[in-house]
Design a protein around this motif. Structure first.
Motif, mmCIF file in Angstrom:
data_model
loop_
_atom_site.group_PDB
_atom_site.id
_atom_site.type_symbol
_atom_site.label_atom_id
_atom_site.label_comp_id
_atom_site.label_asym_id
_atom_site.label_seq_id
_atom_site.Cartn_x
_atom_site.Cartn_y
_atom_site.Cartn_z
ATOM 1 N N ASN A 22 0.810 -1.218 0.000
ATOM 2 C CA ASN A 22 0.000 0.000 0.000
ATOM 3 C C ASN A 22 0.844 1.269 0.000
ATOM 4 N N GLY A 23 2.175 1.115 -0.031
ATOM 5 C CA GLY A 23 3.060 2.262 -0.080
ATOM 6 C C GLY A 23 3.496 2.784 1.269
ATOM 7 N N LYS A 24 3.159 2.084 2.358
ATOM 8 C CA LYS A 24 3.566 2.511 3.698
ATOM 9 C C LYS A 24 5.024 2.114 3.925
ATOM 10 N N PHE A 25 5.840 3.082 4.400
ATOM 11 C CA PHE A 25 7.243 2.799 4.680
ATOM 12 C C PHE A 25 7.337 1.789 5.811
ATOM 13 N N ILE A 26 8.184 0.762 5.618
ATOM 14 C CA ILE A 26 8.362 -0.295 6.608
ATOM 15 C C ILE A 26 9.702 -0.158 7.319
ATOM 16 N N ASN A 27 10.794 -0.069 6.563
ATOM 17 C CA ASN A 27 12.125 -0.037 7.162
ATOM 18 C C ASN A 27 13.159 0.197 6.068
ATOM 19 N N TYR A 28 14.404 0.275 6.486
ATOM 20 C CA TYR A 28 15.538 0.295 5.557
ATOM 21 C C TYR A 28 16.221 -1.064 5.608
ATOM 22 N N ALA A 29 16.782 -1.496 4.492
ATOM 23 C CA ALA A 29 17.604 -2.703 4.476
ATOM 24 C C ALA A 29 18.990 -2.351 4.972
ATOM 25 N N GLU A 30 19.646 -3.316 5.577
ATOM 26 C CA GLU A 30 20.995 -3.104 6.105
ATOM 27 C C GLU A 30 22.019 -3.371 5.012
ATOM 28 N N ASN A 31 22.907 -2.412 4.797
ATOM 29 C CA ASN A 31 23.965 -2.570 3.798
ATOM 30 C C ASN A 31 25.054 -3.473 4.368
ATOM 31 N N THR A 32 25.353 -4.583 3.686
ATOM 32 C CA THR A 32 26.365 -5.524 4.177
ATOM 33 C C THR A 32 27.703 -5.325 3.485
ATOM 34 N N THR A 33 27.692 -5.112 2.192
ATOM 35 C CA THR A 33 28.876 -4.779 1.392
ATOM 36 C C THR A 33 28.380 -3.863 0.280
ATOM 37 N N PRO A 34 29.266 -3.211 -0.451
ATOM 38 C CA PRO A 34 28.777 -2.363 -1.547
ATOM 39 C C PRO A 34 27.845 -3.142 -2.478
ATOM 40 N N LEU A 35 26.678 -2.601 -2.683
ATOM 41 C CA LEU A 35 25.644 -3.142 -3.574
ATOM 42 C C LEU A 35 25.045 -4.461 -3.096
ATOM 43 N N HIS A 36 25.142 -4.755 -1.808
ATOM 44 C CA HIS A 36 24.489 -5.929 -1.212
ATOM 45 C C HIS A 36 23.855 -5.528 0.110
ATOM 46 N N TRP A 37 22.641 -6.040 0.354
ATOM 47 C CA TRP A 37 21.880 -5.691 1.540
ATOM 48 C C TRP A 37 21.212 -6.931 2.114
ATOM 49 N N LYS A 38 20.694 -6.760 3.332
ATOM 50 C CA LYS A 38 19.865 -7.801 3.921
ATOM 51 C C LYS A 38 18.750 -7.128 4.709
ATOM 52 N N TRP A 39 17.643 -7.846 4.841
ATOM 53 C CA TRP A 39 16.500 -7.377 5.611
ATOM 54 C C TRP A 39 16.049 -8.527 6.491
ATOM 55 N N ASN A 40 15.861 -8.234 7.758
ATOM 56 C CA ASN A 40 15.492 -9.270 8.712
ATOM 57 C C ASN A 40 13.995 -9.502 8.801
ATOM 58 N N GLY A 41 13.218 -8.862 7.953
ATOM 59 C CA GLY A 41 11.770 -9.062 7.948
ATOM 60 C C GLY A 41 11.041 -8.281 9.024
ATOM 61 N N LYS A 42 11.724 -7.283 9.608
ATOM 62 C CA LYS A 42 11.108 -6.502 10.668
ATOM 63 C C LYS A 42 10.829 -5.077 10.206
ATOM 64 N N ASN A 43 9.829 -4.463 10.849
ATOM 65 C CA ASN A 43 9.528 -3.067 10.552
ATOM 66 C C ASN A 43 10.410 -2.159 11.397
ATOM 67 N N LYS A 44 10.191 -0.859 11.283
ATOM 68 C CA LYS A 44 11.039 0.101 11.997
ATOM 69 C C LYS A 44 10.858 0.037 13.510
ATOM 70 N N ASN A 45 9.792 -0.623 13.977
ATOM 71 C CA ASN A 45 9.555 -0.807 15.409
ATOM 72 C C ASN A 45 10.091 -2.152 15.904
ATOM 73 N N ASP A 46 10.856 -2.838 15.060
ATOM 74 C CA ASP A 46 11.498 -4.107 15.384
ATOM 75 C C ASP A 46 10.515 -5.266 15.572
ATOM 76 N N HIS A 47 9.359 -5.195 14.890
ATOM 77 C CA HIS A 47 8.391 -6.286 14.898
ATOM 78 C C HIS A 47 8.410 -6.957 13.518
ATOM 79 N N PHE A 48 8.242 -8.276 13.503
ATOM 80 C CA PHE A 48 8.181 -8.977 12.225
ATOM 81 C C PHE A 48 6.942 -8.535 11.452
ATOM 82 N N VAL A 49 7.108 -8.343 10.154
ATOM 83 C CA VAL A 49 5.991 -7.949 9.296
ATOM 84 C C VAL A 49 5.128 -9.163 8.991
ATOM 85 N N PRO A 50 3.841 -8.963 8.704
ATOM 86 C CA PRO A 50 2.998 -10.094 8.305
ATOM 87 C C PRO A 50 3.372 -10.565 6.902
#
Length: 75
Positions: A22-50
């Motif tokens: 729906n366009g709602k901001f959830i979080n930022y992905a964590e940069n691990t190396t240049p041009l590579h990221w990871k996301w732990n599946g959590k929102n900005k409040n540190d809760h897992f997203v549905p």
């Protein structure tokens, strides 16, 4: 955890913003190396997203949106 990368010929740094379908901001992905990221599946409040579809938006340091990709979270 979702790991992903971006192939580009641009010499830019990128941030990756994550939005729900729906366009709602959830979080930022964590940069691990240049041009590579990871996301732990959590929102900005540190809760897992549905489960659902989430949009990854790659934004260059110039502010230009370089690419958008979709990911599906399944639990």
């Amino acid at each position: 955890e979702i790991s992903f990368g971006l192939e580009t010929n641009r010499n830019s740094e990128f941030t990756v913003e994550i939005f729900d379908i729906n366009g709602k901001f959830i979080n930022y992905a964590e940069n691990t190396t240049p041009l590579h990221w990871k996301w732990n599946g959590k929102n900005k409040n540190d809760h897992f997203v549905p489960f659902g579809i989430y949009i990854l938006r790659f934004v260059a340091n110039s502010g230009e949106v370089s690419q958008k990709e979709a990911v599906v979270v399944i639990k």
